[in-house]
Write a protein that holds these residues in place. Structure first.
Motif, short mmCIF file in Angstrom:
data_model
loop_
_atom_site.label_atom_id
_atom_site.label_comp_id
_atom_site.label_asym_id
_atom_site.label_seq_id
_atom_site.Cartn_x
_atom_site.Cartn_y
_atom_site.Cartn_z
N TYR A 188 0.88 -1.05 0.06
CA TYR A 188 0.13 0.02 -0.04
C TYR A 188 0.92 1.07 0.08
O TYR A 188 0.28 2.37 0.30
N ASP A 189 2.06 0.92 -0.24
CA ASP A 189 2.83 2.44 -0.34
C ASP A 189 2.73 3.11 -1.53
O ASP A 189 2.26 2.62 -2.45
N PRO A 190 2.67 4.57 -1.61
CA PRO A 190 2.13 5.17 -2.58
C PRO A 190 3.02 4.87 -3.96
O PRO A 190 2.42 4.55 -4.86
N ALA A 191 4.10 4.93 -3.65
CA ALA A 191 5.30 4.48 -4.97
C ALA A 191 4.89 3.03 -5.66
O ALA A 191 4.71 2.75 -6.77
N VAL A 192 4.41 2.21 -4.69
CA VAL A 192 4.26 0.88 -5.15
C VAL A 192 2.80 0.86 -5.65
O VAL A 192 2.70 0.31 -7.07
N LEU A 193 1.71 1.78 -5.27
CA LEU A 193 0.55 1.70 -5.87
C LEU A 193 0.60 2.16 -7.24
O LEU A 193 -0.15 1.83 -8.01
N VAL A 219 -7.77 0.09 -3.03
CA VAL A 219 -7.57 1.18 -2.56
C VAL A 219 -8.60 2.25 -3.32
O VAL A 219 -9.23 3.03 -2.69
N LYS A 220 -8.57 2.12 -4.49
CA LYS A 220 -9.54 3.06 -5.47
C LYS A 220 -11.06 2.70 -4.97
O LYS A 220 -11.78 3.47 -5.08
N SER A 221 -11.24 1.84 -4.76
CA SER A 221 -12.85 0.96 -4.60
C SER A 221 -13.08 1.64 -3.11
O SER A 221 -14.17 2.33 -3.10
N VAL A 222 -12.20 1.84 -1.94
CA VAL A 222 -12.57 2.29 -0.78
C VAL A 222 -12.54 3.75 -0.89
O VAL A 222 -13.56 4.30 -0.34
N ARG A 223 -11.71 4.41 -1.71
CA ARG A 223 -11.70 5.73 -1.96
C ARG A 223 -13.06 6.23 -2.45
O ARG A 223 -13.78 7.37 -2.11
N LYS A 224 -13.55 5.51 -3.62
CA LYS A 224 -15.16 5.84 -4.11
C LYS A 224 -16.19 5.48 -3.27
O LYS A 224 -16.95 6.46 -3.45
N ALA A 225 -15.89 4.66 -2.37
CA ALA A 225 -17.15 4.34 -1.37
C ALA A 225 -17.10 5.59 -0.41
O ALA A 225 -18.10 6.05 -0.12
N LEU A 226 -15.84 6.07 0.13
CA LEU A 226 -15.87 7.26 1.02
C LEU A 226 -16.25 8.40 0.47
O LEU A 226 -16.52 9.59 1.11
N HIS A 227 -16.52 8.58 -0.94
CA HIS A 227 -16.55 9.84 -1.53
C HIS A 227 -18.05 9.76 -2.53
O HIS A 227 -18.18 10.50 -3.32
N GLY A 228 -18.90 9.04 -1.84
CA GLY A 228 -20.14 9.29 -2.51
C GLY A 228 -20.28 8.26 -3.79
O GLY A 228 -21.47 8.25 -4.10
N GLY A 229 -19.59 7.47 -3.90
CA GLY A 229 -19.65 6.63 -4.93
C GLY A 229 -19.64 7.04 -6.36
O GLY A 229 -19.90 6.36 -7.47
N GLY A 230 -19.19 8.10 -6.51
CA GLY A 230 -19.18 8.68 -7.91
C GLY A 230 -17.92 7.83 -8.48
O GLY A 230 -16.83 7.85 -8.27
N LEU A 231 -18.11 7.89 -10.04
CA LEU A 231 -17.15 7.15 -10.88
C LEU A 231 -15.95 7.89 -10.96
O LEU A 231 -14.78 7.38 -11.05
N ALA A 232 -15.98 9.23 -11.10
CA ALA A 232 -14.67 10.00 -11.12
C ALA A 232 -13.79 9.72 -9.68
O ALA A 232 -12.79 10.15 -9.64
N GLU A 233 -14.60 9.42 -8.79
CA GLU A 233 -13.71 9.22 -7.40
C GLU A 233 -12.93 7.89 -7.25
O GLU A 233 -12.24 7.54 -6.39
N LEU A 250 -8.14 0.87 5.69
CA LEU A 250 -8.02 -0.69 4.91
C LEU A 250 -7.59 -1.65 6.24
O LEU A 250 -7.61 -2.88 6.04
N LYS A 251 -6.90 -1.31 7.12
CA LYS A 251 -6.32 -2.15 8.17
C LYS A 251 -7.56 -3.04 8.95
O LYS A 251 -7.17 -4.13 9.14
#
Length: 357
Positions: A188-193, A219-233, A250-251
């Motif tokens: 989950y390191d930023p550079a690895v992702l 990570v992208k799916s969790v971010r999308k869920a936390l930001h209203g489920g918009g496809l752009a998120e 995620l932990k």
């Protein structure tokens, strides 16, 4: 069974022929065994060696098939020259219309064929040489193109089901890529992702994956869920603060089966999985070669290391090994037959004559 029947046919055919010439049962069997034993034994030996060479295969069913079939050929030879003569002695002499005085009915046909061969021997030499040269040339151009459903007929229900999924549900050929962060980094390191996302882009646009999932997907799916489920998120965080917040969340889910299917709980390794159309082994091999080149030249190996693996890769490797095993077995068989012929005839010329057909 079919291979072992050749000895039985030779014995019975010669036995009946000798009876037709007027010999008694025991004399006919004595002549048959004396005249046919050596040739049949040599044929059984070379045939069994051909099957025994299949034992060089790393595929267990083929290895076992070669072992048991080779033993069966030798056993069939032994029974043909022990059990069969004993049965023929006990059975009544077969009824013959009349003793043959001038050989078989087809002797005339074979004689004319032999005469024709002698008359046109130069033409036969030329045609045989051309066929041999063409066979060798074409053999070098043979490539094995296997797919996942090669062993099933076109009307098989399983094949039809797979074809439906192959067409409508992102394909049936699996794809697996091992992801291993370098040093003290986690998956989950930023550079690895970022590296994983770059690989996903190549796989989706160039390689041909129609579906893929990875730790970056989580990570992208969790971010999308936390930001209203918009496809752009549905994207990776742009700053480390947001990413740290997401990885903290995620932990709580890392031990769930859905997450463990793509990343280890401690983040030390991950998996990029996907599906694509069943393009065949030749096309897949070319795609994999270009993928490996891309990973070597475009991926930052100080951040992330990868390894192509999975069931489809294993199937392609098994097919490749099978082809190599067949070639190796054929080479061993030719060498053994050459040795046997040399020992028997002590002549290289006769050995070549035996091997060419």
């Amino acid at each position: 069974f079919v291979v072992g029947m050749s000895d039985t046919i030779h014995i019975i055919s010669r036995y009946v022929s000798e009876l037709g010439y007027g010999a008694g049962k025991k004399d006919a069997l004595r002549i048959t065994i004396k005249e046919s034993g050596f040739g049949s034994g040599l044929s059984a030996l070379t045939t069994s060696l051909g099957f025994f060479t299949l034992m060089t295969s790393t595929i267990r069913p083929i290895h076992n098939f070669g072992l048991f079939t080779g033993i069966a050929v030798l056993l069939a030879f032994v029974l043909s020259f022990t059990l069969l003569p004993a049965m023929l002695v006990l059975l009544n002499k077969p009824a013959l219309r009349e003793p043959r005085q001038h050989g078989h009915d087809w002797d005339g046909v074979l004689g004319r064929l032999f005469t024709g061969v002698l008359r046109r021997r130069r033409l036969i030499y030329t045609l045989s040489g051309l066929i041999l040269a063409a066979s060798i040339g074409l053999a070098t151009r043979v490539h094995i193109n296997s797919s996942l459903l090669d062993d099933l007929s076109k009307n098989d229900p399983v094949r039809k089901d797979f074809a439906f999924f192959d067409t409508h549900f992102a394909g049936v050929r699996p794809f697996e890529l091992e992801l291993k962060p370098v040093g003290q980094r986690t998956i989950y390191d930023p550079a690895v992702l970022r590296e994983i996302e770059q690989i996903e882009g190549y796989l989706g646009t160039t390689y041909g994956l129609q579906f893929q999932a990875s730790p970056a997907t989580l990570v992208k799916s969790v971010r999308k869920a936390l930001h209203g489920g918009g496809l752009a998120e549905y994207r990776l965080p742009t700053d480390s603060t947001e990413l740290n917040s997401l990885t903290t969340r995620l932990k709580f889910f890392r031990k769930k089966p859905e997450f463990r299917a793509l990343a280890l709980a401690d983040g030390s390794a991950g998996r990029l999985t996907g599906r694509m159309a069943d393009v065949g082994s030749i096309r897949a091999d070319a795609l994999n070669s270009r993928l490996r080149h891309y990973l070597r030249t475009q991926l930052d190996t100080t951040v992330l290391r990868t390894r192509l693996t999975g069931s489809s890769n294993l199937i392609d490797k098994n097919n490749e090994n099978l082809t190599l095993n067949m070639i190796q077995g054929m080479a061993i068989d030719i060498a053994m037959v050459t040795l046997i012929v040399l020992v028997l005839f002590r002549s290289w010329r006769m050995t070549v004559v035996v091997l060419i057909p």
